[in-house]
Motif scaffolding. Structure first.
Motif, mmCIF file in Angstrom:
data_model
loop_
_atom_site.group_PDB
_atom_site.id
_atom_site.type_symbol
_atom_site.label_atom_id
_atom_site.label_comp_id
_atom_site.label_asym_id
_atom_site.label_seq_id
_atom_site.Cartn_x
_atom_site.Cartn_y
_atom_site.Cartn_z
ATOM 1 N N GLY A 1 0.479 -1.607 -0.270
ATOM 2 C CA GLY A 1 0.097 -0.075 -0.004
ATOM 3 C C GLY A 1 0.755 1.099 0.477
ATOM 4 N N GLY A 2 1.621 1.277 0.825
ATOM 5 C CA GLY A 2 3.304 2.615 1.253
ATOM 6 C C GLY A 2 3.378 2.786 -0.668
ATOM 7 N N ALA A 3 4.110 1.653 -1.408
ATOM 8 C CA ALA A 3 4.783 1.621 -2.539
ATOM 9 C C ALA A 3 3.850 2.361 -3.474
ATOM 10 C CB ALA A 3 5.032 0.394 -2.791
ATOM 11 N N TYR A 4 2.496 2.137 -3.680
ATOM 12 C CA TYR A 4 1.086 2.985 -4.855
ATOM 13 C C TYR A 4 0.498 4.492 -3.700
ATOM 14 C CZ TYR A 4 1.062 -1.325 -7.439
ATOM 15 O OH TYR A 4 1.936 -2.426 -8.176
ATOM 16 N N ASP A 5 1.380 4.588 -2.377
ATOM 17 C CA ASP A 5 0.862 6.120 -2.248
ATOM 18 C C ASP A 5 -0.243 5.542 -1.026
ATOM 19 O OD1 ASP A 5 3.515 7.126 -2.715
ATOM 20 O OD2 ASP A 5 3.094 7.369 -4.800
ATOM 21 N N LEU A 6 -0.502 5.147 -1.066
ATOM 22 C CA LEU A 6 -1.749 4.245 -0.377
ATOM 23 C C LEU A 6 -1.319 4.999 1.363
ATOM 24 C CD1 LEU A 6 -5.214 4.363 -0.291
ATOM 25 C CD2 LEU A 6 -3.995 1.648 0.591
ATOM 26 N N PRO A 7 -2.070 5.949 1.631
ATOM 27 C CA PRO A 7 -1.294 6.359 3.242
ATOM 28 C C PRO A 7 -1.849 5.342 3.817
ATOM 29 C CG PRO A 7 -2.840 8.353 2.474
ATOM 30 C CD PRO A 7 -3.402 6.912 1.124
ATOM 31 N N VAL A 8 -1.363 4.440 5.006
ATOM 32 C CA VAL A 8 -1.816 2.958 5.634
ATOM 33 C C VAL A 8 -0.807 3.787 7.122
ATOM 34 C CG1 VAL A 8 -0.865 1.315 5.530
ATOM 35 C CG2 VAL A 8 -1.247 1.791 3.128
ATOM 36 N N SER A 9 -1.536 2.753 8.160
ATOM 37 C CA SER A 9 -0.963 2.828 9.500
ATOM 38 C C SER A 9 -0.940 1.270 9.714
ATOM 39 C CB SER A 9 -1.788 3.420 10.391
ATOM 40 O OG SER A 9 -1.687 5.277 9.466
ATOM 41 N N MET A 10 -0.631 1.751 10.502
ATOM 42 C CA MET A 10 -0.283 -0.385 11.600
ATOM 43 C C MET A 10 -0.917 -0.066 13.042
ATOM 44 S SD MET A 10 1.735 -2.178 9.713
ATOM 45 C CE MET A 10 1.380 -4.230 10.815
ATOM 46 N N LEU A 11 -1.704 -1.013 13.631
ATOM 47 C CA LEU A 11 -2.127 -1.175 14.379
ATOM 48 C C LEU A 11 -1.796 -2.837 14.978
ATOM 49 C CD1 LEU A 11 -3.767 -0.543 17.438
ATOM 50 C CD2 LEU A 11 -5.891 -0.498 16.310
ATOM 51 N N PHE A 12 -1.115 -2.532 16.463
ATOM 52 C CA PHE A 12 -0.521 -3.866 16.998
ATOM 53 C C PHE A 12 -1.241 -3.902 17.810
ATOM 54 C CE2 PHE A 12 2.430 -2.705 14.364
ATOM 55 C CZ PHE A 12 3.760 -3.281 13.429
ATOM 56 N N LEU A 13 -2.193 -5.547 18.105
ATOM 57 C CA LEU A 13 -3.189 -5.807 19.061
ATOM 58 C C LEU A 13 -2.711 -6.941 19.572
ATOM 59 C CD1 LEU A 13 -6.566 -4.572 18.084
ATOM 60 C CD2 LEU A 13 -5.058 -3.027 19.782
ATOM 61 N N ASP A 14 -3.049 -7.107 20.692
ATOM 62 C CA ASP A 14 -3.108 -9.021 21.351
ATOM 63 C C ASP A 14 -2.009 -9.128 21.080
ATOM 64 O OD1 ASP A 14 -5.835 -8.354 21.968
ATOM 65 O OD2 ASP A 14 -6.813 -9.474 19.578
ATOM 66 N N ASP A 15 -1.361 -10.224 20.720
ATOM 67 C CA ASP A 15 -0.405 -10.925 20.812
ATOM 68 C C ASP A 15 0.394 -10.373 19.464
ATOM 69 O OD1 ASP A 15 -0.244 -13.314 22.357
ATOM 70 O OD2 ASP A 15 -0.767 -14.177 21.457
ATOM 71 N N GLY A 16 -0.282 -9.500 18.180
ATOM 72 C CA GLY A 16 0.518 -8.865 16.980
ATOM 73 C C GLY A 16 1.964 -7.750 18.335
ATOM 74 N N VAL A 17 1.387 -7.678 19.117
ATOM 75 C CA VAL A 17 2.330 -7.214 20.137
ATOM 76 C C VAL A 17 3.844 -7.149 19.688
ATOM 77 C CG1 VAL A 17 0.688 -5.732 21.398
ATOM 78 C CG2 VAL A 17 2.285 -7.223 22.600
ATOM 79 N N TYR A 18 3.869 -8.973 20.111
ATOM 80 C CA TYR A 18 5.516 -9.703 20.050
ATOM 81 C C TYR A 18 6.153 -9.027 18.701
ATOM 82 C CZ TYR A 18 4.079 -11.693 23.529
ATOM 83 O OH TYR A 18 3.133 -12.867 25.274
ATOM 84 N N GLN A 19 5.182 -8.238 17.760
ATOM 85 C CA GLN A 19 6.306 -8.424 16.744
ATOM 86 C C GLN A 19 6.845 -7.150 16.659
ATOM 87 O OE1 GLN A 19 3.400 -8.247 13.311
ATOM 88 N NE2 GLN A 19 1.542 -8.901 14.685
ATOM 89 N N LEU A 20 6.791 -6.283 17.974
ATOM 90 C CA LEU A 20 7.664 -5.432 17.898
ATOM 91 C C LEU A 20 8.492 -5.646 19.044
ATOM 92 C CD1 LEU A 20 4.503 -1.994 17.721
ATOM 93 C CD2 LEU A 20 6.319 -3.402 16.021
ATOM 94 N N ALA A 21 8.682 -6.428 19.427
ATOM 95 C CA ALA A 21 9.205 -7.051 21.144
ATOM 96 C C ALA A 21 10.671 -7.019 20.097
ATOM 97 C CB ALA A 21 9.104 -8.195 21.021
ATOM 98 N N ASP A 22 11.715 -6.356 20.445
ATOM 99 C CA ASP A 22 13.111 -6.647 20.227
ATOM 100 C C ASP A 22 13.655 -8.091 20.633
ATOM 101 O OD1 ASP A 22 15.716 -5.535 19.652
ATOM 102 O OD2 ASP A 22 16.025 -4.316 21.747
ATOM 103 N N ALA A 23 14.870 -8.064 19.331
ATOM 104 C CA ALA A 23 15.717 -9.302 20.074
ATOM 105 C C ALA A 23 14.682 -10.502 20.203
ATOM 106 C CB ALA A 23 16.756 -9.159 21.432
#
Length: 119
Positions: free
Chosen positions: A29-51
């Motif tokens: 979506g970003g590659a086609y200039d669509l305004p895109v945002s992301m929200l990490f919820l529930d177990d999705g927050v683990y995607q952002l965890a370091d290490a």
């Protein structure tokens, strides 16, 4: 004007293909200039965890995709404060910058977008 899209990622990074697919949709979506945002919820927050150690489960690391999001115009990353707390994660332990949102802030956030995709 392009429609804005919020991608809600709710799956842990190695629980199946959903986490990678959410990132792929955001990058496309970003590659086609669509305004895109992301929200990490529930177990999705683990995607952002370091290490993370994806090689232990024979997976590719998603960190490079997360780091590439701003290069594709995906500048707004949000993370649910309650989801972080329930999983014992702190905002300081995140590998990428994300705006922490309370439940009330999330209720105000969702109507800002024309399209909401949940994975």
């Amino acid at each position: 004007m392009a429609k804005s899209m919020l991608i809600i990622s709710r799956q842990a990074p190695w629980a199946g293909p959903a986490a990678r697919e959410a990132l792929d949709i955001a990058l496309a979506g970003g590659a086609y200039d669509l305004p895109v945002s992301m929200l990490f919820l529930d177990d999705g927050v683990y995607q952002l965890a370091d290490a993370q150690a994806p090689d232990t489960v024979q997976q590719k690391n998603l960190a490079a995709n997360l780091q590439a999001l701003p290069l594709f115009g995906v500048d707004e990353l949000f993370v649910c404060a309650a989801s972080l707390a329930r999983r014992g994660l702190s905002h300081a332990a995140l590998a990428v910058a994300a705006q922490t949102q309370t439940d009330e802030q999330l209720r105000e956030l969702l109507p800002r977008f024309d399209l909401v995709v949940t994975l």
